[in-house]
Write an enzyme that holds these catalytic residues in place. Structure first.
Site, PDB file in Angstrom:
ATOM      1  N   ASP A 146       0.828  -1.210   0.000  1.00 50.00           N
ATOM      2  CA  ASP A 146       0.000   0.000   0.000  1.00 50.00           C
ATOM      3  C   ASP A 146       0.861   1.258   0.000  1.00 50.00           C
ATOM      4  O   ASP A 146       0.582   2.214   0.722  1.00 50.00           O
ATOM      5  CB  ASP A 146      -0.935  -0.036   1.211  1.00 50.00           C
ATOM      6  N   GLU A 150       0.116   9.156   0.707  1.00 49.23           N
ATOM      7  CA  GLU A 150      -0.643   9.300   1.961  1.00 49.23           C
ATOM      8  C   GLU A 150      -0.038   8.445   3.078  1.00 49.23           C
ATOM      9  O   GLU A 150      -0.279   8.699   4.258  1.00 49.23           O
ATOM     10  CB  GLU A 150      -2.100   8.860   1.781  1.00 49.23           C
ATOM     11  N   ASP A 164       2.258   3.212   8.190  1.00 49.54           N
ATOM     12  CA  ASP A 164       1.037   2.500   7.860  1.00 49.54           C
ATOM     13  C   ASP A 164       1.272   1.140   7.205  1.00 49.54           C
ATOM     14  O   ASP A 164       1.260   1.005   5.972  1.00 49.54           O
ATOM     15  CB  ASP A 164       0.157   3.361   6.939  1.00 49.54           C
TER      16      ASP A 164
END
Ligand code: AMP
Length: 290
Positions: A146, A150, A164
């Protein structure tokens, strides 16, 4: 209090139970889906950290507890200058608290919005940093899956920090057929629901390199189905501003067949990266003699 790089505030901390009373809470740093992130100071030994607060009720509602557990398990074992450090966690009746490295320069996404696009020097530096971090992850059999602006934070000197790990997995993936990630960064094999390997991350850094230099991702369209089509065809077009060296690198990463994608070491060694990267490595931590 200085936010010293490579400072290990939790060496002793790791081995005892901690609670919210160990921290002075400062300003909010941002809002996440399941709660807020705050700047915080550990009282003893003093250190600056980011404290992520997640509400159990909200996570239960979305059924993501297992994802958080995996994220903690994976991130706690990763120690690299370009991966956001996970120091510790604790919980009370309602909340889970994650004690994380503080990234003073915030999100890459916001920086990209502010600047419009990045130059070759900045983008090549990010490419070297992310490739080195992913090489470390892949050696530990962790696939991020991912990568996107962001999920990237910026450290004290602007260095990239992968954050993340919510979608990351230990390879080989047991959740091989799961669709995840933002549409714009999805590699063809994930769209088709094929098994995927660590080579998904190579695709994603190709998309990232393009987005950094151009200001928007390469296969972006107004509709999901058109974006899917463009990804499947690898319909890659470069605006004039993209240099030949960068085009060469991006084209070698955005290959439909995962085995054709340029390996991470070759990204680092790529002539455009070598000519433009200004990566700074953190000063090594002096080892305390006992
Ligand atoms: P998240 O819940 O992880 O999406 O975080 C929400 C927002 O808080 C992010 O978009 C960042 O702007 C900020 N943030 C999260 N973690 C950190 C950190 N370790 N250091 C600085 N800012 C952070």
């Amino acid at each position: 209090l200085q936010n010293k790089e490579n400072y290990e505030p939790f060496i002793c901390f790791y081995f005892r139970k901690i609670s919210i009373d160990d921290f002075d809470i400062g300003r909010p740093l941002g809002k996440g889906k399941f709660g807020n992130v705050y700047l915080a100071r550990v009282k003893k030994p003093q250190a600056i950290v980011a404290l992520k607060v997640l509400f159990k009720s909200q996570m239960e509602k979305e059924g993501v507890e297992h994802q958080l557990r995996r994220e903690i398990e994976i991130q706690a074992h990763l120690k690299h200058p370009n991966i956001l450090r996970f120091y510790n966690y604790f919980h009370d009746r309602k909340r889970v608290f994650l004690v994380l490295e503080y990234a003073p320069r915030g999100e890459m996404y916001k920086e990209l919005q502010r600047c419009g696009r990045f130059d070759d020097r900045r983008t090549a530096t990010y490419m070297e940093e992310i490739s080195d971090a992913l090489m470390y992850c892949h050696e530990k059999k962790v696939i991020h899956r991912d990568i996107k602006p962001e999920n990237l934070l910026l450290g004290y000197r602007g260095e990239l920090k992968i954050a993340d790990f919510g979608w990351s997995v230990h390879a080989p993936s047991l959740r091989r057929r799961t669709m995840c990630g933002t549409l714009d960064y999805l590699p063809p094999e994930m769209i088709e629901g094929h098994t995927h390997s660590e080579k998904v991350d190579l695709w994603c850094i190709g998309v990232l390199c393009y987005e950094c230099l151009v200001g928007n991702p390469p296969f972006e369209t107004a509709s999901h189905s058109e974006t899917y089509k463009r990804i499947m065809k690898v319909d890659l077009k470069f605006p004039k501003i993209v240099s030949d060296g960068a085009r060469d690198l991006i084209s070698k990463l955005l290959r439909h067949n995962p085995i054709d994608r340029l390996p991470l070491q070759s990204v680092i060694d790529h002539q455009w990266v070598r000519a433009n990267s200004h990566r700074l490595l953190p000063p090594t931590c002096p080892v305390k003699k006992s």
